[in-house]
Scaffold this motif. Structure first.
Motif, PDB file in Angstrom:
ATOM      1  N   CYS A  51       0.696  -1.344  -0.120  1.00 11.37           N
ATOM      2  CA  CYS A  51       0.341   0.227  -0.429  1.00 11.37           C
ATOM      3  C   CYS A  51       0.896   1.131  -0.234  1.00 11.37           C
ATOM      4  O   CYS A  51       1.877   1.070   0.041  1.00 11.37           O
ATOM      5  CB  CYS A  51      -0.804  -0.212   1.266  1.00 11.37           C
ATOM      6  SG  CYS A  51       0.214  -0.044   2.896  1.00 11.37           S
ATOM      7  N   GLY A  53       1.846   4.558   2.119  1.00  8.66           N
ATOM      8  CA  GLY A  53       1.642   5.207   3.262  1.00  8.66           C
ATOM      9  C   GLY A  53       3.169   5.229   4.502  1.00  8.66           C
ATOM     10  O   GLY A  53       4.067   6.310   3.216  1.00  8.66           O
ATOM     11  N   LYS A  77      -1.418   3.130   6.760  1.00  4.65           N
ATOM     12  CA  LYS A  77      -2.101   3.590   5.497  1.00  4.65           C
ATOM     13  C   LYS A  77      -2.465   4.529   5.115  1.00  4.65           C
ATOM     14  O   LYS A  77      -2.994   5.142   5.884  1.00  4.65           O
ATOM     15  CB  LYS A  77      -3.216   2.742   5.317  1.00  4.65           C
ATOM     16  CG  LYS A  77      -2.112   1.118   4.974  1.00  4.65           C
ATOM     17  CD  LYS A  77      -3.952   0.466   5.178  1.00  4.65           C
ATOM     18  CE  LYS A  77      -4.472   0.419   3.454  1.00  4.65           C
ATOM     19  NZ  LYS A  77      -5.908  -0.927   3.292  1.00  4.65           N
TER      20      LYS A  77
END
Length: 406
Positions: A51, A53, A77
């Protein structure tokens, strides 16, 4: 928060050693950005971010060996709005940096989005093992990618400089102690697997000779017709034909359930010597491939093994292993079986020597020695002799090999 865990990246691995983090706490990361390098028993693998982040925590120290499922990092995230803002900031910062390289006639800029030197995991490992910062190594490639050759060249230059300094300034008493080689990573895994094989399987080694004269002649004829194929490709094809007739050597002993599993697939492992140790890439479904395709696969997989770029599926499910040590000068050996397979065959040096032909004439022939290790729990010596005799007949009379493929 999202935990990044060590997952099984191929061949049923159960553990891996953390060898290098590519990010630190507080760094912004994007989806698929490399985070950490992990050494398995087969290769160095990069684990990427799932992800976008910020790295909030690094859970495992470099050098530790951990089990699959263990958390390595924790990433916070980012929401869509934060992501857009962060990407804009990173883009501005990156644009102000020096481009990794110039490509194309217009001098188009090729930017490195992760602000780190471009290099393969294995190249980075070589640098770390020699206490070299990859950022200090000049790249010879126009793309800016640092190669293994660049690292070795940089190392050699530094060693020469250090040697010159030591010769002038160092007294004998100040010389360094002998070097140490860490016993870990691929080297340790090889040791564990070889020990398990040797202490589990009652090995028997059968030696034989194969007359390569006619095969060499046919290969030269094919070379003249622009159909150049290496000798190992012929040997591997002949092996698979022989394995179909002697399936006991394409098998695996299941002691727990008291049965011998005769494999229906013919996946041939190619024992390959690399800087990291012995790696065994696998040619799958060899029985369904032409000699030309086998030749192509051998070259590509060997190159990948040496470069450390094999994918997990390219090292899985071998049913029989081949070791071609002849080019290194080997004349004989007692090879260790690639557990849990039943047998392994090693091809040794081919020598010119006098032989008697079918007309009882003494001529010069090309004789190759081979050694075949097999599991005496599964097969007997007489069967091994019959197997290598069949293999030799296909090589010594290559027209038979061609007829078997029609």
């Amino acid at each position: 928060m999202l935990e990044v865990k060590l997952h099984d990246i191929g061949e049923g691995m159960t553990e891996g050693e953390v060898i290098h983090y590519l990010v630190k706490i507080g760094d912004s990361v994007k989806t698929d950005q490399p985070l950490v390098e992990v050494q398995t028993d087969k290769m160095v693998a990069e684990l990427t971010s799932p992800c976008t982040g910020i790295v909030k925590e690094i859970c495992i120290a470099v050098g530790e060996t951990i089990q699959v499922g263990t958390s390595l990092l924790v990433i916070e995230k980012m929401g869509v709005a934060n992501t857009e803002q962060r990407v804009k900031v990173n883009t501005k910062q990156t644009a102000e940096q020096k481009a990794v390289s110039l490509i194309g006639q217009e001098g188009k800029l090729l930017l490195n989005p992760y602000k780190r030197v471009l290099a393969a995991p294995y190249t980075r490992k070589i640098a770390r093992d020699n206490n070299i910062k990859i950022e200090d190594v000049p790249a010879s490639d126009p793309s800016g990618k640092v190669t293994e050759e660049d690292v070795y060249s940089f190392l050699n230059e530094n060693q020469q400089s250090e040697k010159s300094i030591n010769e002038v300034y160092l007294e004998p008493s100040s010389q360094k102690n002998p070097d140490e080689i860490p016993f870990k990573g691929i080297r340790k895994k090889i040791a564990e697997k070889m020990t398990k094989s040797l202490f589990t399987i009652p090995h028997v080694t059968h030696f034989d000779e194969v007359n390569m004269t006619n095969l060499f002649k046919m290969r030269e004829e094919l070379k003249d017709s622009s159909e150049s194929v290496s000798v190992p490709a012929f040997l591997i094809k002949a092996l698979v034909i022989s394995l179909k007739e002697f399936p006991i050597f394409n098998a695996e002993l299941d002691e727990k359930n008291s049965r011998i599993l005769l494999k229906k697939n013919y996946h041939i492992g190619i024992a390959t010597n690399t800087e990291s140790g012995l790696i065994v890439p696998v040619i799958h479904d060899v029985d369904m491939k032409s000699i030309k395709q086998i030749n192509k696969d051998v070259k590509e997989l060997t190159a990948k093994a040496i470069a450390g770029t094999l994918q997990p599926f390219e090292m899985k499910n071998s049913t029989f292993t081949v070791s071609n040590v002849g080019p290194l000068g080997s004349t004989g050996a007692t090879p260790i079986i690639n557990y849990p397979e039943t047998a392994l065959i090693a091809f040794h040096k081919t020598k010119k020597q006098p032989i008697i032909n079918e007309r009882d004439e003494i001529v010069i022939g090309h004789i190759m020695t081979l050694s075949m290790a097999f599991d005496h729990r599964v097969a007997d010596g007489a069967t091994a002799v019959a197997f290598t005799n069949r293999f030799a007949s296909l090589i010594e009379q290559p027209h038979k090999l061609i007829m078997e493929m029609i």
